[in-house]
Scaffold this motif. Structure first.
Motif, PDB file in Angstrom:
ATOM      1  N   PHE A   1      16.813   7.830 -58.689  1.00  0.00           N
ATOM      2  CA  PHE A   1      16.324   7.272 -59.954  1.00  0.00           C
ATOM      3  C   PHE A   1      14.943   6.639 -59.795  1.00  0.00           C
ATOM      4  CE2 PHE A   1      20.722   7.204 -61.900  1.00  0.00           C
ATOM      5  CZ  PHE A   1      20.373   8.017 -62.968  1.00  0.00           C
ATOM      6  N   SER A   2      14.708   6.018 -58.663  1.00  0.00           N
ATOM      7  CA  SER A   2      13.377   5.442 -58.442  1.00  0.00           C
ATOM      8  C   SER A   2      12.311   6.530 -58.513  1.00  0.00           C
ATOM      9  CB  SER A   2      13.314   4.744 -57.087  1.00  0.00           C
ATOM     10  OG  SER A   2      13.985   3.514 -57.170  1.00  0.00           O
ATOM     11  N   HIS A   3      12.575   7.654 -57.847  1.00  0.00           N
ATOM     12  CA  HIS A   3      11.617   8.759 -57.862  1.00  0.00           C
ATOM     13  C   HIS A   3      11.474   9.325 -59.272  1.00  0.00           C
ATOM     14  CE1 HIS A   3      11.453   8.187 -53.723  1.00  0.00           C
ATOM     15  NE2 HIS A   3      12.006   9.280 -53.258  1.00  0.00           N
ATOM     16  N   PHE A   4      12.595   9.497 -59.937  1.00  0.00           N
ATOM     17  CA  PHE A   4      12.566  10.068 -61.281  1.00  0.00           C
ATOM     18  C   PHE A   4      11.709   9.200 -62.206  1.00  0.00           C
ATOM     19  CE2 PHE A   4      14.083  10.362 -65.632  1.00  0.00           C
ATOM     20  CZ  PHE A   4      14.039  11.729 -65.856  1.00  0.00           C
ATOM     21  N   TYR A   5      11.925   7.895 -62.150  1.00  0.00           N
ATOM     22  CA  TYR A   5      11.173   7.015 -63.060  1.00  0.00           C
ATOM     23  C   TYR A   5       9.712   6.842 -62.639  1.00  0.00           C
ATOM     24  CZ  TYR A   5      15.366   6.143 -65.742  1.00  0.00           C
ATOM     25  OH  TYR A   5      16.460   6.315 -66.536  1.00  0.00           O
ATOM     26  N   ASN A   6       9.414   6.984 -61.354  1.00  0.00           N
ATOM     27  CA  ASN A   6       8.007   7.059 -60.944  1.00  0.00           C
ATOM     28  C   ASN A   6       7.334   8.240 -61.645  1.00  0.00           C
ATOM     29  OD1 ASN A   6       7.722   6.046 -57.407  1.00  0.00           O
ATOM     30  ND2 ASN A   6       7.604   4.875 -59.279  1.00  0.00           N
ATOM     31  N   GLY A   7       8.000   9.384 -61.608  1.00  0.00           N
ATOM     32  CA  GLY A   7       7.463  10.590 -62.249  1.00  0.00           C
ATOM     33  C   GLY A   7       7.310  10.394 -63.753  1.00  0.00           C
ATOM     34  N   LYS A   8       8.290   9.756 -64.336  1.00  0.00           N
ATOM     35  CA  LYS A   8       8.264   9.493 -65.777  1.00  0.00           C
ATOM     36  C   LYS A   8       7.033   8.642 -66.132  1.00  0.00           C
ATOM     37  CE  LYS A   8      10.524  10.033 -69.601  1.00  0.00           C
ATOM     38  NZ  LYS A   8      10.662  11.423 -70.054  1.00  0.00           N
ATOM     39  N   GLY A   9       6.730   7.682 -65.287  1.00  0.00           N
ATOM     40  CA  GLY A   9       5.578   6.811 -65.533  1.00  0.00           C
ATOM     41  C   GLY A   9       4.276   7.607 -65.594  1.00  0.00           C
ATOM     42  N   ILE A  10       4.154   8.599 -64.699  1.00  0.00           N
ATOM     43  CA  ILE A  10       2.948   9.434 -64.679  1.00  0.00           C
ATOM     44  C   ILE A  10       2.838  10.200 -66.000  1.00  0.00           C
ATOM     45  CG2 ILE A  10       1.806  11.358 -63.512  1.00  0.00           C
ATOM     46  CD1 ILE A  10       3.396  10.475 -60.943  1.00  0.00           C
ATOM     47  N   GLU A  11       3.962  10.737 -66.413  1.00  0.00           N
ATOM     48  CA  GLU A  11       4.017  11.494 -67.668  1.00  0.00           C
ATOM     49  C   GLU A  11       3.675  10.567 -68.852  1.00  0.00           C
ATOM     50  OE1 GLU A  11       7.756  13.477 -67.949  1.00  0.00           O
ATOM     51  OE2 GLU A  11       7.238  14.477 -69.815  1.00  0.00           O
ATOM     52  N   ASN A  12       4.256   9.360 -68.842  1.00  0.00           N
ATOM     53  CA  ASN A  12       3.991   8.393 -69.917  1.00  0.00           C
ATOM     54  C   ASN A  12       2.494   8.183 -70.128  1.00  0.00           C
ATOM     55  OD1 ASN A  12       6.750   7.917 -70.093  1.00  0.00           O
ATOM     56  ND2 ASN A  12       6.697   6.012 -68.913  1.00  0.00           N
ATOM     57  N   VAL A  13       1.787   7.968 -69.012  1.00  0.00           N
ATOM     58  CA  VAL A  13       0.361   7.653 -69.130  1.00  0.00           C
ATOM     59  C   VAL A  13      -0.402   8.840 -69.706  1.00  0.00           C
ATOM     60  CG1 VAL A  13      -1.739   7.237 -67.775  1.00  0.00           C
ATOM     61  CG2 VAL A  13       0.281   5.818 -67.420  1.00  0.00           C
ATOM     62  N   TYR A  14      -0.024  10.044 -69.297  1.00  0.00           N
ATOM     63  CA  TYR A  14      -0.764  11.197 -69.821  1.00  0.00           C
ATOM     64  C   TYR A  14      -0.475  11.418 -71.307  1.00  0.00           C
ATOM     65  CZ  TYR A  14      -3.036  15.653 -70.292  1.00  0.00           C
ATOM     66  OH  TYR A  14      -3.879  16.646 -70.716  1.00  0.00           O
ATOM     67  N   LEU A  15       0.788  11.292 -71.674  1.00  0.00           N
ATOM     68  CA  LEU A  15       1.170  11.607 -73.052  1.00  0.00           C
ATOM     69  C   LEU A  15       1.005  10.429 -74.015  1.00  0.00           C
ATOM     70  CD1 LEU A  15       4.449  13.652 -72.376  1.00  0.00           C
ATOM     71  CD2 LEU A  15       2.125  14.521 -72.740  1.00  0.00           C
ATOM     72  N   GLY A  16       0.790   9.230 -73.461  1.00  0.00           N
ATOM     73  CA  GLY A  16       0.681   8.050 -74.332  1.00  0.00           C
ATOM     74  C   GLY A  16       2.007   7.673 -74.954  1.00  0.00           C
ATOM     75  N   GLU A  17       3.073   7.944 -74.224  1.00  0.00           N
ATOM     76  CA  GLU A  17       4.407   7.654 -74.755  1.00  0.00           C
ATOM     77  C   GLU A  17       5.221   6.857 -73.751  1.00  0.00           C
ATOM     78  OE1 GLU A  17       5.008  11.772 -77.288  1.00  0.00           O
ATOM     79  OE2 GLU A  17       6.454  11.276 -75.716  1.00  0.00           O
ATOM     80  N   TYR A  18       5.939   5.859 -74.233  1.00  0.00           N
ATOM     81  CA  TYR A  18       6.842   5.120 -73.354  1.00  0.00           C
ATOM     82  C   TYR A  18       8.091   4.755 -74.141  1.00  0.00           C
ATOM     83  CZ  TYR A  18       8.920   1.188 -70.845  1.00  0.00           C
ATOM     84  OH  TYR A  18       9.814   0.349 -70.239  1.00  0.00           O
ATOM     85  N   GLN A  19       9.224   5.152 -73.604  1.00  0.00           N
ATOM     86  CA  GLN A  19      10.472   4.774 -74.267  1.00  0.00           C
ATOM     87  C   GLN A  19      10.962   3.460 -73.691  1.00  0.00           C
ATOM     88  OE1 GLN A  19      13.839   7.452 -74.078  1.00  0.00           O
ATOM     89  NE2 GLN A  19      14.713   6.525 -75.919  1.00  0.00           N
ATOM     90  N   ARG A  20      11.052   2.457 -74.553  1.00  0.00           N
ATOM     91  CA  ARG A  20      11.441   1.125 -74.109  1.00  0.00           C
ATOM     92  C   ARG A  20      12.930   1.077 -73.803  1.00  0.00           C
ATOM     93  NH1 ARG A  20       8.029  -3.735 -76.300  1.00  0.00           N
ATOM     94  NH2 ARG A  20       9.141  -4.424 -74.451  1.00  0.00           N
ATOM     95  N   VAL A  21      13.373   0.032 -73.118  1.00  0.00           N
ATOM     96  CA  VAL A  21      14.790  -0.033 -72.740  1.00  0.00           C
ATOM     97  C   VAL A  21      15.696  -0.177 -73.972  1.00  0.00           C
ATOM     98  CG1 VAL A  21      14.508  -0.830 -70.369  1.00  0.00           C
ATOM     99  CG2 VAL A  21      14.597  -2.496 -72.206  1.00  0.00           C
ATOM    100  N   ASP A  22      15.128  -0.661 -75.077  1.00  0.00           N
ATOM    101  CA  ASP A  22      15.949  -0.741 -76.294  1.00  0.00           C
ATOM    102  C   ASP A  22      15.974   0.592 -77.055  1.00  0.00           C
ATOM    103  OD1 ASP A  22      13.494  -0.525 -77.522  1.00  0.00           O
ATOM    104  OD2 ASP A  22      13.483  -2.553 -78.363  1.00  0.00           O
ATOM    105  N   GLY A  23      15.335   1.618 -76.505  1.00  0.00           N
ATOM    106  CA  GLY A  23      15.389   2.939 -77.111  1.00  0.00           C
ATOM    107  C   GLY A  23      14.188   3.257 -77.995  1.00  0.00           C
TER     108      GLY A  23
END
Lengths: 340, 426
Positions: free
Chosen positions: B307-329
């Motif tokens: 999960f640590s690796h998966f969410y590291n990858g997600k962070g990279i994607e977030n920055v490129y796409l300008g999207e972040y899903q918050r913990v509240d959804g």
């Protein structure tokens, strides 16, 4: 009519004689491939010498000398390691550094405990930590091994590592020389790897700049630059054989060989002169180190000398990474050291 | 006829001459709309604020579960605290893309997520424990000790405070001496993973936190204090980082948005590429795989590495796409690097998006494998060819996406990627 068109084409191509393409070709044929072949030859010599020592036909001093030559060939090659050797985990099989937790000792002993009479297949299937020069160095130089009294235990490993290295370098040289291989990809454009000579040159320069960056890491880590200035002698590369500074010098020489060719493309004479001078300074200072690096980092009086060497390496890196890259219009890109 | 052909030849010749011209063709148009790029940078700061705020709220949840555990230490309350730690990692790992490039984060990070650690500094360890060579604090065992001698220095450990623990990081100059942060908490909740590359994580019993007759481990009051204090410190550290990203304050964000657009974009791209290649693909996967070394696994006590690796990858994607899903959804969405790249080279934008998708899918296979009982430390076991192939696919996908990140940087006219050296001159 057709011949007229052909003639025009030939004239056009000759007029083109893209200097960058020319430099890429020179680098491939005269610097990069020969460095790979030299490394391969050093592995062959290491295999011969290991067999000879294990058969009691050669002195330990000779084996150690041949081992140093292999280390040197590998160190020189690192800033030139574009293509096959950098792919997969090939280069990881040659050397494992840094090894903070002494994995090389643990994994080597565990392997020999598990396989009393180690065969090549067992070694080839094992961790990269035990397949390379770092494990070879451990066996040859670590006091705990006491190789002279434990020939039977360690000889299958010594010969096995040398054979593994020799097979690896043979494979890499073949990947350079085969049709459509690395040599062709650096000399005929476009190809699967590079769309143009510019891209190829960018690739070579990037590896060379990364090589210089890695030298800063190899010097700075044992100096304690990442540890509040507290020396970390066991994190020096090749600390067991006290060969760290020689390795650094060989790598600088490899990097400089690339620079010598690229130099012809640099119009800014001031910049070219600065880079020449930066190489000379670094080489002179490395050659003048009076004692092995792992000893110098622990000696307070040696700190200014090491700090000044580090600053010079940093200056060299910046001249190439920033000023040279800008002058040539080449993006250096990310390297494995980013993120440390 | 002849003239037509020779014209063709001449045309060809002039094309070739153009092709070999040394000067890169000057583009009349700027690489991006500057006003639009400013909005991208501002939204990047909004995403950082949201991600660090989520990490903070999850850390507070974790602190609550730690209280419950200490009030009534049993296997259920321990399991709940462990789950809260895992939950806290999801937003935090997505913040790591902000670390490289933003000095304020990189300098702060050591106290929060330093790794790998010589855990013998903190608590009891197994006899076969392997520490970093020459680390004088490797068996310091703060929990069992009222004082510790390092070289000439005698340290008073009698009162466990956030300041004391923070001061023990990098004790004696060894970066493996990590007394604080997520991994110190992880070690306290799980204990050492003594299974090597076989199945299973750390198995610390809840009774290590008990104070009655059933207490195990020894020095339990100290262990309980340590856990509370180190969780409190994590919260205050995260509070400090949230403050750095608040808008309209005298803080790091103010510096970032006041700086040139080029530097802002450079920091975004450098964070993405450094995390993708050197850190995640290299330090966190390739080293562990090549050496078959579970001690080089990122979350080595909890086996939460997938999960640590998966969410590291997600962070990279977030920055490129300008999207972040918050913990509240809720999803935060806004102007992005992707928009800027697409405006001048839509094909490259498509390519990078496809690369990001591919790396996400490859990292997802690590998560799926763990769900099926085969965790990262088993994938890297000697002789596990299938496991190695799974990890290698993730590494390769990250390497490939890094090459596209470099190309995206070029499209945005950024050649020097490292913010530390980009403006270097002699």
């Amino acid at each position: 009519m057709r011949s007229v068109v052909l003639l025009l084409l030939v004239v056009a191509l000759a007029a083109c004689s893209n200097p960058r393409e020319e430099v890429a070709k020179q680098l491939a044929n005269q610097v990069l491939l020969p460095a790979h072949e030299q490394w391969h030859a050093s592995n062959t010599a290491l295999l011969d010498s290991s067999r000879a020592w294990c058969a009691d036909e050669q002195a330990m001093e000779d084996l150690k000398r041949v081992f140093h030559e292999t280390q040197t060939a590998w160190a020189r090659l690192q800033p030139l390691m574009v293509g096959p050797l950098a792919e997969g985990n090939r280069s990881w099989q040659v050397q494992f550094w840094p090894d903070k937790r002494n994995m090389v000792a643990r994994q080597t002993e565990a392997l020999l405990d598990e396989f009393g009479d180690l065969d090549q297949q067992q070694l080839d299937g094992a961790s990269v930590v035990v397949q390379g020069l770092t494990a070879f160095e451990y066996v040859l130089f670590d006091d705990k091994v006491a190789i002279a009294d434990n020939r039977e235990r360690y000889c299958p490993l010594l010969v096995g590592i040398a054979r593994h290295q020799q097979a690896l370098s043979a494979e890499v040289v073949d990947l350079w020389r085969q049709p459509g291989g690395m040599l062709e990809q650096l000399t005929r454009f476009p190809n699967d790897r590079y769309a143009s000579a510019d891209e190829a040159l960018g690739g070579i320069l990037r590896v060379q700049v990364t090589g210089v960056d890695t030298l800063k890491k190899k010097l700075g880590t044992p100096m304690g630059r990442h540890n509040n200035g507290v020396p970390q002698p066991y994190q020096a590369e090749a600390w067991r054989s006290r060969h760290s500074a020689e390795n650094l010098l060989a790598s600088v020489e490899g990097a400089q060989a690339v620079w010598e060719r690229i130099r012809t493309l640099v119009g800014d004479a001031q910049l070219a002169g600065d880079i020449d001078a930066a190489y000379k300074t670094v080489r002179d200072k490395l050659a003048a180190l009076p004692a092995p690096l792992m000893e110098m980092v622990q000696d307070k009086a040696s700190q200014p000398q090491l700090q000044s060497l580090y600053a010079d390496l940093d200056a060299l890196e910046n001249l190439q990474q920033t000023d040279l890259a800008r002058q040539l219009g080449i993006q250096i890109g990310f390297n494995a050291n980013d993120g440390d | 006829m002849l003239s037509r052909l020779s014209t063709g030849g001449l045309l060809l010749a002039s094309l070739l001459l153009t092709a070999c011209s040394e000067e890169p063709s000057a583009t009349a148009e700027p690489a991006y709309d500057e006003a639009r790029a400013r909005l991208v940078i501002d939204h990047y700061a909004d995403m950082a604020l949201a991600a660090y705020s989520d990490a903070l709220s999850e850390a507070r949840e974790l602190r609550g579960q730690i209280d419950t555990l200490l009030t009534d230490p049993n296997e259920e309350t321990l399991a709940a605290a462990r789950q809260a730690w895992r939950d806290a990692r999801a937003p935090y790992m997505q913040t790591e893309v902000f670390r490289f490039g933003n000095v304020v984060v990189d300098e702060w990070e050591g106290q929060v997520n330093a790794w790998p650690l010589d855990e013998g500094l903190i608590d009891y360890v197994d006899d076969n424990y392997q520490a970093v060579m020459g680390n004088p604090g490797a068996r310091g065992n703060i929990i069992a000790s009222q004082s510790l001698k390092i070289g000439e220095q005698q340290l008073d450990l009698s009162e466990l405070t956030p300041e004391l623990l923070a001061s023990l990081n990098e004790l004696g100059g060894s970066e493996a001496n990590v007394a604080t942060g997520y991994h110190a908490i992880e070690f306290l909740l799980w204990g050492q993973d003594l299974n090597g590359t076989d199945a299973g994580a750390g198995e610390r019993p809840a009774t290590d936190f008990a104070t009655g007759n059933d207490a195990t481990g020894g020095h339990n009051e100290r262990r309980r204090d340590y856990l509370k204090v180190v969780a409190d410190l994590l919260i205050s550290d995260l509070e400090a980082m949230v403050a750095e990203w608040q808008p309209n304050q005298d803080n790091y964000r103010a510096e970032l948005v006041a700086d040139s657009v080029e530097n802002g974009l450079r920091k975004m791209l450098f964070g993405m590429g450094s995390l993708s290649l050197g850190e995640l693909a290299g330090e966190r996967m390739k080293v562990a795989l090549a050496a078959h070394s579970p001690e080089d696994e990122h979350d080595c006590f909890s086996d939460n590495t997938h999960f640590s690796h998966f969410y590291n990858g997600k962070g990279i994607e977030n920055v490129y796409l300008g999207e972040y899903q918050r913990v509240d959804g809720e999803t935060l969405s806004g102007p992005s690097l992707s928009d800027l790249v697409a405006a001048s080279e839509p094909q490259l934008d498509d390519r990078l998006k496809a690369d990001l998708n591919a790396s996400e899918a490859a990292l997802q296979t690590l998560v799926d494998s763990a769900a099926n009982g085969v965790h990262f430390d088993q994938l890297i076991a000697p002789g596990n060819a299938e496991g190695a192939a799974t990890v290698n696919r993730a590494i390769d996908a990250l390497v490939e996406q890094t090459a596209s990140i470099e190309k995206a940087a070029l499209v945005l006219d950024i050649q020097a990627l490292n913010p530390d050296t980009a403006n270097h001159s002699f």
